[in-house]
Design an enzyme around this catalytic site. Structure first.
Site, mmCIF file in Angstrom:
data_model
loop_
_atom_site.group_PDB
_atom_site.id
_atom_site.type_symbol
_atom_site.label_atom_id
_atom_site.label_comp_id
_atom_site.label_asym_id
_atom_site.label_seq_id
_atom_site.Cartn_x
_atom_site.Cartn_y
_atom_site.Cartn_z
ATOM 1 N N LYS A 106 -79.812 -22.557 45.132
ATOM 2 C CA LYS A 106 -78.386 -22.194 45.241
ATOM 3 C C LYS A 106 -77.670 -22.367 43.894
ATOM 4 C CE LYS A 106 -77.540 -25.239 48.508
ATOM 5 N NZ LYS A 106 -78.901 -25.857 48.579
ATOM 6 N N ARG A 157 -71.172 -27.081 55.034
ATOM 7 C CA ARG A 157 -72.467 -27.619 55.461
ATOM 8 C C ARG A 157 -72.451 -28.170 56.865
ATOM 9 N NH1 ARG A 157 -74.576 -29.211 49.889
ATOM 10 N NH2 ARG A 157 -76.560 -30.096 50.434
ATOM 11 N N ARG A 168 -87.641 -30.530 39.375
ATOM 12 C CA ARG A 168 -86.307 -30.170 38.872
ATOM 13 C C ARG A 168 -85.852 -31.134 37.767
ATOM 14 N NH1 ARG A 168 -81.381 -29.158 42.796
ATOM 15 N NH2 ARG A 168 -82.073 -31.113 43.707
ATOM 16 N N ARG A 188 -82.557 -35.874 39.125
ATOM 17 C CA ARG A 188 -81.522 -36.361 40.040
ATOM 18 C C ARG A 188 -82.059 -37.505 40.881
ATOM 19 N NH1 ARG A 188 -78.674 -31.251 42.875
ATOM 20 N NH2 ARG A 188 -79.021 -32.568 44.695
ATOM 21 N N ARG A 225 -82.816 -35.089 53.214
ATOM 22 C CA ARG A 225 -81.858 -33.986 52.989
ATOM 23 C C ARG A 225 -82.288 -32.756 53.776
ATOM 24 N NH1 ARG A 225 -82.518 -33.705 46.949
ATOM 25 N NH2 ARG A 225 -81.269 -31.819 47.045
#
Ligand code: AP5
Length: 215
Positions: A13, A88, A122, A156, A167
């Site tokens: 996203k 969300r 990531r 992160r 998550r």
């Protein structure tokens, strides 16, 4: 043009929102980025939401809606914006519905294993928010620094495997049901998120431009 970029954690996203923002000159409004900045700056909001982010849980709807209201009221949003990570929950979707009507929801579809691999690889720039992946989208100038500003890239905190799994669980339970809501409300287009970044981007621009022609 008001867009929602929808999809599970690590679907891409943020990556796509940044590219769309550059192409269409409308801002990316990422609740995740706004919350992480508040945490880093140790603002009262950041202190309230830190534990939610650390555990991979969703922050309180009331706070999140307030942040969004303030952000989209800013002058740079007057010609539209790209919502990344919002709404969300059904409560957030109902609140957004009271404020504005979105033109298009782009729903990125990626399978679970790919999402985990994307999380582990990531790397992000703590200064300008640029997103990289060690295998699929590495920085080009140095393997450890942001191409745009040279800042050292970081992982992160919520990209640890256990937090990513939580998550994903939260997404399935609280966020995925919004797909049916938006199918009834406005145009929702599924995007094959398993393909490369440029291919995903192309699918999105085709969907956006087909909507613009209808307008
Ligand atoms: P948030 O930051 O929104 O996290 P998320 O939804 O879990 O999404 P991510 O940022 O992890 O992933 P992404 O889909 O943007 O993927 P990316 O482009 O980085 O939220 C974080 C937390 O904040 C939440 O857990 C919650 O606590 C809180 N929060 C946020 N919004 C909230 C709300 N509305 N309500 C309540 N709480 C909220 O890509 C991932 C990786 O894959 C990158 O390395 C990238 O380079 C790579 N990649 C991207 N596309 C591809 C591709 N096509 N092929 C291969 N690799 C790719």
């Amino acid at each position: 043009m008001k867009l929602i970029i929808f999809g599970p954690p690590n679907a891409g996203k943020g990556t796509q929102s940044q590219k769309l923002s550059e192409k269409y000159k409308i801002p990316q409004v990422s609740t995740g980025d706004l919350l992480r900045k508040a945490v880093a700056d140790k603002t009262p909001l950041g202190i309230k939401v830190k534990s939610y982010l650390d555990q991979g849980k969703l922050g309180p709807d009331r706070l999140i809606v307030q942040i969004i209201k303030e952000r989209i009221a800013k002058p740079d949003c007057k010609n539209g914006y790209i919502l990344d990570g919002f709404p969300r929950t059904m409560a957030q979707a109902y609140e957004l519905d009271k404020i504005t009507q979105v033109d298009l929801v782009l729903n990125i579809v990626v399978d679970f294993d790919a999402l985990l691999e994307r999380a582990v690889g990531r790397r992000v720039c703590p200064k300008d928010g640029s997103v990289y992946h060690i295998k699929y989208n590495p920085p080009t100038k140095s393997p450890v620094a942001c191409d745009k500003c040279g800042t050292k890239l970081i992982q992160r905190d919520d990209d640890k495997e256990a937090t990513v799994r939580e998550r994903l669980r939260v997404y399935k339970e609280q966020t995925e049901p919004l797909i049916e809501f938006y199918k009834k409300k406005c145009r929702l287009v599924d995007i094959d998120g398993a393909s490369g970044i440029d291919s995903v981007f192309k699918q999105m621009t085709v969907a956006i431009e087909s909507i613009s022609k209808l307008a």
